[in-house]
Design a protein around this motif. Structure first.
Motif, short mmCIF file in Angstrom:
data_model
loop_
_atom_site.label_atom_id
_atom_site.label_comp_id
_atom_site.label_asym_id
_atom_site.label_seq_id
_atom_site.Cartn_x
_atom_site.Cartn_y
_atom_site.Cartn_z
N LYS A 57 16.83 8.19 91.65
CA LYS A 57 17.39 7.23 90.90
C LYS A 57 18.83 7.36 90.56
O LYS A 57 19.07 8.48 90.26
CB LYS A 57 16.87 7.30 89.38
N PRO A 58 19.68 6.60 90.90
CA PRO A 58 20.92 6.71 90.59
C PRO A 58 21.18 5.92 89.24
O PRO A 58 20.64 5.02 88.87
CB PRO A 58 21.82 5.52 91.43
N GLU A 88 20.52 16.87 86.84
CA GLU A 88 21.77 16.25 86.84
C GLU A 88 21.64 14.78 87.04
O GLU A 88 20.73 14.32 88.26
CB GLU A 88 22.59 16.77 88.20
N LYS A 89 22.51 13.87 86.52
CA LYS A 89 22.16 12.38 86.77
C LYS A 89 23.13 12.16 88.03
O LYS A 89 24.14 12.76 88.28
CB LYS A 89 22.77 11.50 85.45
N ILE A 90 22.99 11.04 88.46
CA ILE A 90 23.50 10.52 89.86
C ILE A 90 24.23 9.29 89.64
O ILE A 90 24.02 8.31 89.08
CB ILE A 90 22.66 10.28 90.72
N ILE A 91 25.72 9.27 90.13
CA ILE A 91 26.65 8.24 90.02
C ILE A 91 26.60 7.89 91.52
O ILE A 91 27.08 8.89 92.36
CB ILE A 91 27.95 8.56 89.62
N LEU A 92 26.34 6.75 92.00
CA LEU A 92 26.28 6.31 93.45
C LEU A 92 27.41 5.31 93.73
O LEU A 92 27.21 4.20 93.06
CB LEU A 92 24.74 6.00 93.93
N PHE A 93 28.38 5.64 94.48
CA PHE A 93 29.38 4.94 95.09
C PHE A 93 28.57 4.29 96.17
O PHE A 93 28.33 4.98 97.18
CB PHE A 93 30.65 5.46 95.18
N TYR A 153 26.75 14.96 85.86
CA TYR A 153 26.55 14.03 86.80
C TYR A 153 27.00 14.53 88.08
O TYR A 153 27.97 15.32 88.02
CB TYR A 153 27.45 12.73 86.26
N ARG A 154 26.31 14.18 89.00
CA ARG A 154 26.78 14.14 90.64
C ARG A 154 27.19 13.17 91.02
O ARG A 154 26.44 12.31 90.94
CB ARG A 154 25.59 15.18 91.32
N PRO A 186 15.18 -0.11 86.88
CA PRO A 186 15.61 -1.16 86.00
C PRO A 186 16.54 -0.86 84.83
O PRO A 186 17.46 -1.23 84.61
CB PRO A 186 14.35 -1.56 85.18
N ASP A 187 16.67 0.78 84.66
CA ASP A 187 17.48 1.19 83.67
C ASP A 187 18.98 1.57 84.45
O ASP A 187 19.80 1.94 83.76
CB ASP A 187 16.88 2.53 83.07
N THR A 188 19.00 1.36 85.73
CA THR A 188 20.25 1.84 86.45
C THR A 188 21.33 0.94 85.94
O THR A 188 21.16 -0.31 85.74
CB THR A 188 19.97 1.83 87.82
N LYS A 189 22.48 1.42 85.61
CA LYS A 189 23.70 0.65 85.25
C LYS A 189 24.44 0.30 86.39
O LYS A 189 24.74 1.31 87.17
CB LYS A 189 24.32 1.35 84.14
N ILE A 190 24.77 -0.96 86.65
CA ILE A 190 25.34 -1.42 87.96
C ILE A 190 26.91 -1.94 87.57
O ILE A 190 26.96 -2.64 86.77
CB ILE A 190 24.65 -2.45 88.54
N ILE A 191 27.66 -1.55 88.29
CA ILE A 191 29.27 -1.99 88.35
C ILE A 191 29.52 -2.65 89.87
O ILE A 191 29.12 -1.93 90.44
CB ILE A 191 29.93 -0.68 87.93
N LEU A 192 29.98 -3.53 89.71
CA LEU A 192 30.45 -4.25 90.78
C LEU A 192 31.57 -4.52 91.00
O LEU A 192 32.54 -4.78 90.09
CB LEU A 192 29.86 -5.81 90.52
N ALA A 193 32.52 -4.13 92.00
CA ALA A 193 33.70 -3.95 92.32
C ALA A 193 34.28 -5.14 93.21
O ALA A 193 33.90 -5.42 94.10
CB ALA A 193 34.19 -2.64 93.26
N GLY A 194 35.07 -5.78 92.29
CA GLY A 194 35.56 -7.12 92.83
C GLY A 194 36.72 -6.89 93.78
O GLY A 194 37.37 -5.96 93.97
N MET A 195 36.84 -7.88 94.93
CA MET A 195 37.81 -7.73 95.87
C MET A 195 38.48 -9.04 96.20
O MET A 195 38.04 -10.08 95.95
CB MET A 195 37.22 -7.26 97.02
#
Length: 229
Positions: A111-112, A48-53, A85-86, A149-158
């Motif tokens: 790895k996330p 399983e791939k990982i999605i990390l919040f 995905y988990r 390096p391959d992890t996709k990063i999403i930044l949550a604006g506030m």
């Protein structure tokens, strides 16, 4: 979405009350959340791939069942699509960017594949220097990329109300697109779009979304996650 004047006054007053709630409940929530995330990490299957919040009490779904928070709703959507995905909920009540940076290594044991960074709100509410907050966000992103390096990063604006002054609030809002541009990561302009400052979509503390509020937040973030799957 921007805070209008009426909502801003309401939100400012209630935020100060909410901070005192955080202080009283933080240790209890920290323990509970650590147990939850530890269990989630242990149960992650190798295929399983990982999605990390990775965030604070917003990510942790403070005040409601974590399954009804936006991280839990993401797992439900993933499952409904039959994707392997988990979702790991790395939310911690009261967390600042400095605290997040210090505990990040534990979450990078595996790895996330997708890393959603939701931190900075508590820095803003406490009036922490924004140069420090920005530096910590940059360091978190760098640490993730250095190891994966391959992890996709999403930044949550506030956004925050102007209780620390309008200049501070404006600079705070602008900090997120600046970080996203500097590090070339995907930006969610405002995590609480159509939720922040709306009483009926937040718990009595005025800070944390209700179940209905989390549904709206999920619909805000899902397109950004979906495009990275």
């Amino acid at each position: 979405m921007r805070f209008n004047l009426h909502r801003s006054f309401y939100f400012t007053a209630i935020l100060l009350l909410g901070l005192s709630v955080f202080s009283c409940s933080e240790k209890k929530v920290e323990t509970t959340q650590t147990e939850v995330t530890t269990e989630a990490a242990t149960e992650t299957k190798s295929d399983e791939k990982i999605i990390l919040f990775f965030g604070n009490s917003l990510t942790a779904a403070y005040g409601i069942d974590p399954e009804d928070g936006f991280a839990g709703l993401t797992q439900q959507r993933i499952d409904s699509l039959g994707l392997k995905y988990r979702v790991i909920n790395g939310g911690l009540s009261g967390e600042t960017t400095a605290g997040g940076l210090s505990r990040l290594d534990w979450f990078l044991e595996d790895k996330p594949d997708i890393f959603i960074l939701e931190l900075g709100g508590n820095d803003g509410l406490r009036g922490i220097k924004l140069t420090e907050t920005k530096s910590n966000l940059l360091k978190i992103i760098d640490k993730v990329r250095s190891k994966f390096p391959d992890t996709k990063i999403i930044l949550a604006g506030m956004q925050i109300p102007p209780n620390m002054g309008q200049d501070y609030a404006t600079e705070f809002t602008n900090m997120y697109p600046a970080v996203a541009e500097e590090k070339d990561v995907t930006l969610i302009p405002f995590l609480l779009e159509d939720v922040g400052g709306i009483p009926e979509l937040n718990l009595p503390d005025g800070i944390h979304p209700t179940e209905e509020g989390h549904k709206i937040v999920f619909e805000t973030i899902w397109p950004y996650i979906e495009q990275t799957l």
